[in-house]
Each structure stands twice: as C-alpha cells, then as structure tokens.
Design a protein around this motif. Structure first.
Motif, PDB file in Angstrom:
ATOM      1  N   LEU A   1       0.869  -1.174   0.000  1.00  0.00           N
ATOM      2  CA  LEU A   1       0.000   0.000   0.000  1.00  0.00           C
ATOM      3  C   LEU A   1       0.902   1.219   0.000  1.00  0.00           C
ATOM      4  N   ASP A   2       0.746   2.069  -0.985  1.00  0.00           N
ATOM      5  CA  ASP A   2       1.641   3.238  -1.009  1.00  0.00           C
ATOM      6  C   ASP A   2       0.909   4.472  -0.501  1.00  0.00           C
TER       7      ASP A   2
ATOM      8  N   MET B   1       2.541  -6.463   6.505  1.00  0.00           N
ATOM      9  CA  MET B   1       3.606  -5.561   6.096  1.00  0.00           C
ATOM     10  C   MET B   1       3.107  -4.122   6.019  1.00  0.00           C
ATOM     11  N   ILE B   2       1.832  -3.948   5.670  1.00  0.00           N
ATOM     12  CA  ILE B   2       1.367  -2.573   5.443  1.00  0.00           C
ATOM     13  C   ILE B   2       1.016  -1.846   6.749  1.00  0.00           C
TER      14      ILE B   2
ATOM     15  N   ARG C   1       2.836  -1.051   9.242  1.00  0.00           N
ATOM     16  CA  ARG C   1       3.830  -0.031   9.575  1.00  0.00           C
ATOM     17  C   ARG C   1       3.592   1.248   8.766  1.00  0.00           C
ATOM     18  N   VAL C   2       3.240   1.092   7.492  1.00  0.00           N
ATOM     19  CA  VAL C   2       2.963   2.260   6.653  1.00  0.00           C
ATOM     20  C   VAL C   2       1.764   3.036   7.209  1.00  0.00           C
TER      21      VAL C   2
ATOM     22  N   LEU D   1       2.864   4.812  10.397  1.00  0.00           N
ATOM     23  CA  LEU D   1       3.777   5.919  10.108  1.00  0.00           C
ATOM     24  C   LEU D   1       3.034   7.124   9.553  1.00  0.00           C
ATOM     25  N   THR D   2       1.956   6.887   8.827  1.00  0.00           N
ATOM     26  CA  THR D   2       1.197   8.001   8.243  1.00  0.00           C
ATOM     27  C   THR D   2       0.003   8.380   9.116  1.00  0.00           C
TER      28      THR D   2
END
Lengths: 120, 700
Positions: A58-59, A89-90, A92-93, A96-97
C-alpha cells in the motif's frame, strides 16, 4: 488499464458491506480501487469495512484513499473501519502516516463487524 | 525443225549439184554454200550449223585446216569430208582430226544423205539434250536459290521467335521492377541489334503524381554503366514523352531532331573504362511506349544506334511485341511490390520496437524477412507482464503475404491482451485456438520467465522446440507440446514447466533458421545446438548475430527467420542500476526488482520492505510530478556499502510542492523509513539521495 495486481470483491456481512481487497495498491491502480469503493457506498448501510488482510503493498496514494473515504463517510455519518492483521507488512505504513488516528484499525474482520454493529 | 547445213567446196559443179539434191531429198534442211575455207569460217563464226560438209583439197586453207578451226569454234558441229579417189590417207587423217565421216568421190548420194541425216540428227539431239540440261541446271539453280532464301527466312523467323521467347521468359522470370527493366533493355538490345537501350518504369503513387517526377521512375540502361551516368531529369522527360505517346517512333537522323539531338542525355560523357572509346553520337532512335491494361502508362523503351536509319519497320514490330511482354511483367512486378510493401510494413509494425530491459536479464532478437517470396507470417514478441514476469512469444503463421501478416497481427495482439489479463499459458493457448481464423494455421511458443523464481512456464503449439543453454555450456531442447493453432478439435493444452539455472540462455526461433530443403530437420536442430554451444561465451546480442550468420551460412533466406534469446544472470549484490519509463506501471516492476536485489544483497525482509516503500514513494513522485505528458524516464542507482544501503533516484523534472491536506504522505513515509533523505531540485531535474543503515539484521 485495469491492473490485475489488485482485486476488489464486495460481500455483505450482516447488512454491512465489506470490500475485500487483494494484491498491491499503488499509484497505478488506486483510482480503479477508489471507483469500486465509491460505488458501494450507500446511505442505507450503517457503514463500510475495507478488509486489507490480503493487501501486500500500500503506497501513500493508498493511504490518501483511505483518508478520503473516511472523510466522505464521516460527512454521511457512516462508520468506517479497516482490517489489517498484526503481522501485515502494510501496518507499519499505516502507523507511520497516522491513518490509525482517523480510521480505526482492526486486526480481524469479526472485531470490525462487531464494532460497527455495536455503534449502529 | 529446220536443220542448217553448210557446204564448202572449190568445185562450182559440186556446189551446184549437192544443194539441189539435198533440197530434193531432205526438204527440212536449209543449205548454204561457200567456195573457200576462209569464206566458210566467216559464216561458221556467225551461224551454229547442224552439220558442215567440206571438200578436203581446196586452194588456201584445206579441209583439214578448216576442221581444226571448226573444232575450236564449234566443237559440237559434225563435219563431213568429201575426199577424192585414192585420198584414203587424208580421209583417215580427217577422222583423226575429229571429222564425223567422209564420203568418197564420186559421191554416193544415198550414203551421203544417210550419213548427213544421221549427223544432223545427232547434232540436234545433242543440242536438245544440252538445252534440257541447261534448263535443268537453271531450274536446279533457281530451286537452290529459293531454298536458300526460304531457309534464311525460316532461320530468321526461328531466331526472332526464339529471341522473343527468350525475352518473354527472361522478363517474366524477373522479380521486381528493377530486374524486369534490366531484362527488357537486354532483350531490346538483342532484338534490335544495338548496344544502347534505356527502359523506364513509372511507379504511380497512391496519392497521385506526375510523369515528370524523376523520383517516381525506375530506370535501367544498356550498357549497364550508363544507368548511373545519364542525366536522370532529362531521361525522365524523354521517357515521359515516349510513354505518353500512343505509338512508337523511328527516327533515322537524330541530329536533325532537336528532341533527340543530345541522346542519351549525359551519356556522351561516357568515356574510356566503360567500353566507350569516344563520346557516343546516336543517330538512329526507336521509341516504344509501354502501356498496361486500359492504356495505363507503365513506362517506355528507347533504343539508340550510331548508324543512321538503323531501325527497320520489322525491328519496330519486334520491339512493340517486346513492349507488350514488358507491360505484363511490369504490372505484375508493381502489384507484387505493392503487396509486399503492405505486408512488410504490417509485419515490421508488429515486431517489438525494443526489447524489455530488466536487470539481470539480457535479451537479443533478430528478424530476417524471406528474400524471394512474399512476406511470411513469422513474428516474435517480448514484453513485461504486470506481475514483473517476462513473456516471450515466437510464432509462425502458415502462408504468406498480407493475409498471413494480418493473422499474425491478430494473434500477436491477442497474446498480449490475454497475457496482460494475467491468464496462464495453457489458458491463453485455448483462447487463441478458439479465436484464430478457421482458415489459418499457426505454430506458437509462449513462455513466461519469472526472474524471482527462475521458473519458466510455457506452452508449445506445434513449434520448433526452444533451446536452453546452461552456464556449463550444455544444451537441451525444452520438451512437450501440442498441436498447432487452427487444429479443428477443441483442445486443452498442458502447461510445461522448467527451472533455469542462473546464467542460462533461452533460445527461441522459427523453422526458417534450422530447415534446409532436402535435409532432415534433426540435422538442423543439431547444427543449432552446436552453434549455440560454441557461441556461448558471447553476450546475447552478439550471440544472436553470430548464430544467424553461421546457421544461414550465406545461403539465401527463402523463408523468414526469427531468433530471440534471453539470458538470465544473478543480480550484482553490490550495485543496482535501473532506468524505467516515467509511467505508473513502472512502479510495481521497480518494487519487484528492488526486492530481488535487496534479497541478493542479503538485506532482511522487513528492512527490504521499508526500503522498497521509500524508493517507491520517491519514484512515484518522479512519475507523478516530474513530467509533462511526454515519454520520459527516471533512474534509480542503489549500492550496498559498509554504511548500509545508499540510493539515488533522479529524474529530469521539477517536483511540485504537495497539494491538498491529505497529500504529502509520500515524503513523510520516505523520511520515516530511511535514515537520511535529501532532495536536491535544480534546473536539470531532481535528485533524491537516501540512506538506510542496516543494523544487525543483515543476513550472513
């Protein structure tokens, strides 16, 4: 062009629409995902659950999409929850956001469903 | 028939008596008399008598002397002697001298009549025989002359027919406009017996164009060397003039004609070394338009000769016949060129403009169109799938020309479409078999190479087997396969699977590479293996060139030949350099390559995920913000150093500041995931430098 990297399947669980996403979400396919999710938003349902259990990537555009959805649902006074397993995995993203500060994150679909139904 | 007899005697009495007696007894005989040998000779010179009767003893020239003269003057005229009694010796002498007979005095009239009559008869018969013989000889001679004339005429006709037949054969065997024109000038020169000929063909373009445009003309000249030397502009003007005329023209004295005075234009400059000893001065000209169906102007023929009035009407007729043959051949050649042009364009447009670039994957491809027949239906393709795998396609549509190229186009696009939909090889094969034109038949090889797992999944639909060259230099053909596309029964195809060792090379090709007419295909396959093995050390691009050269070995390419090779090598764990198109679809590919490289560099999965995410965000910015809607690229340069992973990402554009409240997460993520992030924006573009320490989690 629709990228086969992501698959969107919508199911209704106890009157709540659940969007199961699978694959990688990024700039290349985020607008397709957005269109599919906006299609299933109704005023009759108590809210929306987006299940990211099988999303491997996921970006930041995906993050933007989740924040946008949250805003739209809030305007309509609908509940919005996302499902992300602890080991994903996503996760953390999303942390962080600071997505978690706006959209409640559940580790499993059942708890997300329970939360929406309790509040409705 | 009246016989003429001359009687010579110096005795007047006898000259009186004998003629009277002869007239009486032989009424058909005209008798003349002379009283001396000299007077007799005068008459004998003038008149061809049937017989001469002469006395032996005469004053002056005697009878024997006269006989000698007669033998010279009239060797065929029988001469009778009248001899006195006791002149027996003289009589014998006269016989020896060639006398016919002799009569002794006193003359026995009966005997004389008998012998004279016989002499006349013999003489006349002989004369008749001679006349007949002469007539016969004359007739024979006439016959001979006639035979000679007829023979010559026949030979000339045969020669002409042969020449025209040869011409027709040569012209129709010629392929392409240039070859036809060369055959035409050669033939025209031979038929007209001259060494100077020019022929031109007007290629009428689709969008119109006039006869006066030199670029629309193909020209051939005799002698060959003249082709490059003549004044093209001027010769096109002449050819256009001749081509637009209804009929040909014969000019006997070109110097008197301003249009032709300087023919061939520029040809006068032909000097030594070309077989021309002096500047050419053409005096005779023969022109002939070449018209196709419906009177369409196809071109023109111009013949020249240095001799005046060289071209006869007959030559004109022959060149006219030649022009008719040339018209048919040129129409065919133009049609052929046209169709071939379409098919070639179609085919070329369907081959990939460039092969996909992928770190650790080197590719080479060559395509040679068949030289002598219409374009075939071979094609190859190579593209990256959205999953990051590489698809390789090699196909061969049975048949040639535009139709085959069109079928090939349909298949090529269908393969790409199904592949991008994510369909596995066997499913693609099944769909293609349902899709293909029922009239068509094609072989196809579809392979998907996964650089992450080194696996190859493939289907082989009746195609020559792909070859694998291992890093040890051994080769093996990949097994398995089904019937070609276009096989009527609905079929399910079996997917084949193999794993490549790092450093292996996959070789795909069409049968044109390995097939030599009259040779078993196994021999060609074996030759390919040998060639691939002994070129194993070359880089892939050079290798495909060498393989093509050695396999074809100078033999003409009858069939199309396509060759595609892919070599997969492990990534360099210390360094990764990437340049990708600045489009969103590059990003999944970038992430896969980066993860693969980080794995090769020994970075643990969580670190790798975070570094990849940071790089993705930087590159997504390059894609999204940096460019206008033109084709651009961005670059990523990653290195593993003692300090960790260092990454440079550069593009040629300017980053715009984030817009909207929800934006700007990309930069936040980059900063959160990496130890340092520096962004330098200048007029040349933007450079993002990032660094990430690897703390203890690095695998050994």
């Amino acid at each position: 062009m629709t990228m086969p990297l992501v698959d969107v399947r919508v199911k209704e669980r106890s009157g709540v629409p659940v969007a199961h996403l699978e694959g990688e979400i990024d700039i290349a396919n985020v607008s397709d995902v957005r269109n599919r999710l906006l299609e299933i938003l109704t005023n009759t349902a108590p809210g929306l659950i987006v299940d990211l259990t099988n999303v491997t990537y996921l970006d930041s555009r995906g993050v933007q999409l989740l924040l946008e959805l949250s805003e739209r649902l809030q305007v309509r006074q609908l509940r919005f929850r996302i499902v992300v397993p602890e080991h994903s995995m996503i996760r953390r993203v999303l942390l962080l956001t600071h997505v978690d500060s706006v959209v409640p994150i559940d580790a499993a679909l059942d708890s997300a469903l329970a939360s929406i139904q309790t509040h409705s | 028939m009246t016989a003429r007899v001359l009687i010579v005697d110096d005795d007047p009495a006898l000259l009186e008596a004998l003629p009277g007696m002869l007239r009486l007894r032989m009424p058909d005989v005209a008798v003349e008399t002379r009283d001396s040998a000299a007077a007799a000779l005068e008459r004998i010179v003038a008149v061809d008598y049937d017989a001469i009767v002469t006395d032996i003893k005469m004053p002056g020239m005697d009878g024997l002397g006269l006989l000698a003269q007669i033998r010279v003057l009239r060797p065929d005229t029988p001469t009778l002697f009248i001899t006195g009694h006791g002149e027996h010796d003289l009589a014998v002498q006269s016989l020896r001298g060639g006398a016919y007979d002799y009569v002794q005095k006193p003359v026995d009239r009966d005997y004389l009549m008998a012998t004279l009559g016989r002499a006349i008869q013999v003489r006349q018969l002989r004369r008749q025989v001679m006349a007949q013989q002469e007539a016969l000889e004359r007739h024979a001679q006439e016959l001979e002359t006639i035979v000679a004339i007829r023979t010559r005429e026949l030979r000339e006709t045969a020669e002409r027919v042969r020449a025209l037949t040869e011409v027709a054969t040569a012209i129709h065997a010629a392929q392409g406009v240039e070859e036809v024109l060369n055959a035409v000038v050669g033939a025209a020169g031979r038929l007209a017996g001259t060494g100077i000929a020019i022929a031109g063909c007007f290629r009428e373009p689709g969008g119109g164009g006039t006869l006066a445009e030199p670029r629309l003309w193909e020209i051939a000249a005799l002698p060959r060397e003249m082709t490059g030397q003549i004044d093209r502009q001027e010769i096109v003007r002449l050819l256009a003039h001749v081509g637009s005329a209804r009929t040909g023209e014969r000019i006997g004295d070109a110097s008197a004609d301003p249009r032709w005075r300087d023919f061939p234009p520029g040809g006068g400059a032909l000097g030594e070394g070309n077989g021309w000893s002096a500047p050419v001065r053409i005096t005779s000209i023969l022109t002939m338009p070449v018209h196709g169906r419906g009177g369409k102007i196809l071109g023109a023929i111009i013949l020249g000769d240095t001799a005046p009035d060289r071209f006869t009407e007959d030559v004109g007729v022959q060149i006219q016949a030649l022009a008719r043959q040339a018209a048919i051949a040129l129409e065919n050649a133009l049609l052929y060129e046209h169709e071939r042009g379409i098919a070639e364009t179609l085919q070329r447009s369907l081959l990939p403009q460039r092969l996909p670039e992928f770190p650790g994957v080197a590719m080479g491809a060559r395509y040679l169109p068949g030289s002598h027949e219409a374009v075939g239906g071979d094609w190859y393709d190579a593209f990256t799938l959205p999953t990051g795998q590489i698809a390789l396609v090699m196909g061969d549509v049975a048949g040639r020309g535009i139709w085959a190229a069109a079928v090939m186009g349909q298949l090529r696009n269908a393969v790409r479409a199904y592949a991008h939909e994510g369909l596995p090889p066997a499913a693609i094969a099944e769909r293609l078999n349902r899709l293909i034109d029922p009239e068509a038949m094609a072989t196809l090889l579809y392979l998907v190479f996964d650089p992450d797992t080194w696996t190859v999944r493939y289907v082989n639909l009746g195609h020559v087997p792909p070859l694998v060259l291992t890093p040890d230099g051994t080769t093996e053909f990949l097994p398995g396969g089904g019937p070609p596309l276009g096989t009527p029964q609905a079929l399910t195809y079996r997917e084949e699977f193999t794993v490549l060792r790092p450093g292996s090379t996959l070789v795909l090709y069409t049968d044109g590479l390995v097939e030599i007419r009259g040779e078993a295909i196994d021999a060609g396959l074996e030759r390919l293996e040998q060639t691939i093995r002994h070129t194993a050390r070359l880089d892939v691009g050079t290798q495909v060139d060498r393989v093509l050269a050695e396999m074809l070995n100078g033999r003409p390419v009858g069939d199309d030949v396509a060759l595609l090779a892919l070599r997969a090598t492990p990534l360099n764990p210390r360094r990764l350099e990437l340049r990708l198109p600045a489009v969103p679809t590059s990003l999944p590919q970038l992430r896969r390559i980066l993860r693969r490289w980080l794995d090769a560099a020994g970075v643990d999965a969580d670190d790798a995920y975070e570094i990849t995410t940071a790089c993705h965000e930087a590159c997504a910015n390059a894609v999204e913000h940096a460019y206008g809607p033109t084709d651009q690229t961005f670059g990523l340069d990653a290195a593993k150093t003692d300090e960790g992973i260092v990454i440079d990402i550069c593009d040629g554009g300017q980053w715009r500041p984030p817009q909207g409240a929800r934006r700007g997460h990309g930069l936040k993520l980059m900063q959160a995931l990496m130890d340092t992030v520096d962004i330098a924006s200048g007029p040349q573009g933007t450079l993002v430098k990032m660094h990430r320490r690897l703390t203890g989690r690095v695998r050994a």
